[in-house]
Design an enzyme around this catalytic site. Structure first.
Site, mmCIF file in Angstrom:
data_model
loop_
_atom_site.group_PDB
_atom_site.id
_atom_site.type_symbol
_atom_site.label_atom_id
_atom_site.label_comp_id
_atom_site.label_asym_id
_atom_site.label_seq_id
_atom_site.Cartn_x
_atom_site.Cartn_y
_atom_site.Cartn_z
ATOM 1 N N GLU A 1 41.856 38.327 15.450
ATOM 2 C CA GLU A 1 41.023 37.134 15.614
ATOM 3 C C GLU A 1 39.562 37.509 15.409
ATOM 4 O OE1 GLU A 1 43.059 33.765 17.747
ATOM 5 O OE2 GLU A 1 42.058 34.919 19.288
ATOM 6 N N ASN B 1 46.923 28.360 21.577
ATOM 7 C CA ASN B 1 46.109 28.735 22.736
ATOM 8 C C ASN B 1 45.355 27.484 23.169
ATOM 9 O OD1 ASN B 1 44.325 29.770 24.597
ATOM 10 N ND2 ASN B 1 43.049 30.852 23.098
ATOM 11 N N LYS C 1 43.448 27.076 25.739
ATOM 12 C CA LYS C 1 42.189 27.322 26.469
ATOM 13 C C LYS C 1 42.147 26.448 27.735
ATOM 14 C CE LYS C 1 40.214 28.446 22.050
ATOM 15 N NZ LYS C 1 39.060 28.917 21.358
ATOM 16 N N SER D 1 40.140 29.390 13.433
ATOM 17 C CA SER D 1 39.979 28.150 12.663
ATOM 18 C C SER D 1 41.154 27.840 11.740
ATOM 19 C CB SER D 1 38.655 28.170 11.886
ATOM 20 O OG SER D 1 37.564 28.207 12.797
ATOM 21 N N GLU E 1 36.998 35.343 23.944
ATOM 22 C CA GLU E 1 36.258 34.595 24.973
ATOM 23 C C GLU E 1 36.290 35.337 26.313
ATOM 24 O OE1 GLU E 1 38.181 30.800 24.376
ATOM 25 O OE2 GLU E 1 37.177 30.636 22.437
ATOM 26 N N HIS F 1 41.475 38.247 24.610
ATOM 27 C CA HIS F 1 40.886 37.193 23.765
ATOM 28 C C HIS F 1 39.367 37.362 23.750
ATOM 29 C CE1 HIS F 1 39.609 33.261 22.355
ATOM 30 N NE2 HIS F 1 40.818 33.121 21.849
ATOM 31 N N GLY G 1 36.862 29.051 16.592
ATOM 32 C CA GLY G 1 36.204 27.809 17.005
ATOM 33 C C GLY G 1 34.997 27.436 16.161
HETATM 34 C C1 PEP Z 1 41.617 30.986 19.579
HETATM 35 O O1 PEP Z 1 40.995 30.548 20.526
HETATM 36 O O2 PEP Z 1 42.407 31.922 19.752
HETATM 37 C C2 PEP Z 1 41.422 30.384 18.256
HETATM 38 C C3 PEP Z 1 41.925 30.992 17.225
HETATM 39 O O3 PEP Z 1 40.696 29.228 18.229
HETATM 40 P P1 PEP Z 1 40.468 28.247 16.937
HETATM 41 O O4 PEP Z 1 41.807 28.108 16.246
HETATM 42 O O5 PEP Z 1 39.997 26.969 17.516
HETATM 43 O O6 PEP Z 1 39.475 28.924 16.064
#
Ligand code: PEP
Length: 258
Positions: free
Chosen positions: A169, A13, A15, A215, A100, A98, A175
């Protein structure tokens, strides 16, 4: 290890990162790696990159997709993008729900539900993201939250093979550099599979990939992939660098022959 009935899926992803040139340079590195790996590779890229990335990845196993879409088929929705437009640009899938989008843009389960229905009408694969906040986990509400998100987002969604995946997630892991443990991930994935079983029955639940995201990086990816209900990964920051993403893909290298 992933159930033989389910494909392993490694998704990135991006972003709101990368220009078209940066995306094409990334693909120069990843396209030769992907066919040697026993996994499906998905890249959720910014809207502006979809067309050129999809053209470049056309003859490869890498699927290019979007990170969001609107639920309407078309209309006066300034700044929004419809599912049919994503498909027209070459997208094969779309990330929906997601965290976000849920937190920053206040998207509700009902809105996400309408988007999944529209994506399915257009023939796009939906990757539905679900996950609890830190507060919800500490309040022992994780299962309740996951069940509610899945039931509401999938209400009335007819299952079509290859058109739906779930990504677990946990919001506290996205993040933050604080990934879930493999045990936490496995427990949540097994629970999610149980909810999918209630919604769609044994066969569909057993065949649907559930990805872990939060992460993940080249050092911890393997620990998740060992778990029986973790069928793949959704990776944010570690998917931005072609080298770190390639290292994760290479964990599945020649897997079919081992
Ligand atoms: C994401 O944005 O879906 C995600 C898992 O981000 P990160 O791997 O940076 O935690």
């Amino acid at each position: 290890m992933t159930d033989a009935a389910r494909p392993c899926v490694i998704a990135g992803n991006w972003k709101m990162y990368k220009t078209i040139d940066q995306a094409l340079s990334f693909l120069d590195i990843i396209l030769p790696v992907a066919p040697k790996c026993d996994c499906e590779v998905l890249l959720a890229v910014p809207f502006t990159i979809i067309e050129s990335a999809a053209k470049k990845a056309e003859a490869s196993p890498v699927l290019i997709g979007a990170q969001n879409m609107n639920d309407a088929s078309e209309g006066a929705f300034t700044g929004e993008v419809a599912a049919s437009m994503l498909k027209d640009a070459g997208a094969k899938f779309v990330l929906l729900g997601h965290s976000e989008r849920r937190t920053i843009f206040k998207e509700t389960d009902e809105f996400i539900n309408r988007k999944i229905k529209r994506a399915s009408e257009i023939g796009l694969l939906s990757v539905l993201c679900v996950g609890e906040t830190n507060e919800e986990r500490e309040g022992e509400k994780t299962r309740e939250v996951l069940k509610q998100q899945l039931s509401k987002c999938l209400e009335g969604v007819k299952y079509e093979k290859g058109k739906l995946m779930v990504a677990y997630e946990p919001v506290w892991a996205i993040g933050t550099g604080k990934a879930a443990t493999n045990t936490i991930a496995e427990e949540a994935h097994a629970f999610i599979r149980g909810v999918l079983r209630e919604l769609y029955g044994e066969e569909v639940a057993n065949g649907m990939p559930i990805l872990y995201g939060g992460s993940v990086n080249a050092s911890n990816a393997a620990t998740f992939l060992k778990e029986p209900d973790v069928d793949g990964l959704l990776i944010g920051s570690a998917s931005l660098g072609a080298e770190s993403f390639a290292k994760i893909l290479e964990l599945r290298q020649n897997r079919a022959n081992t």
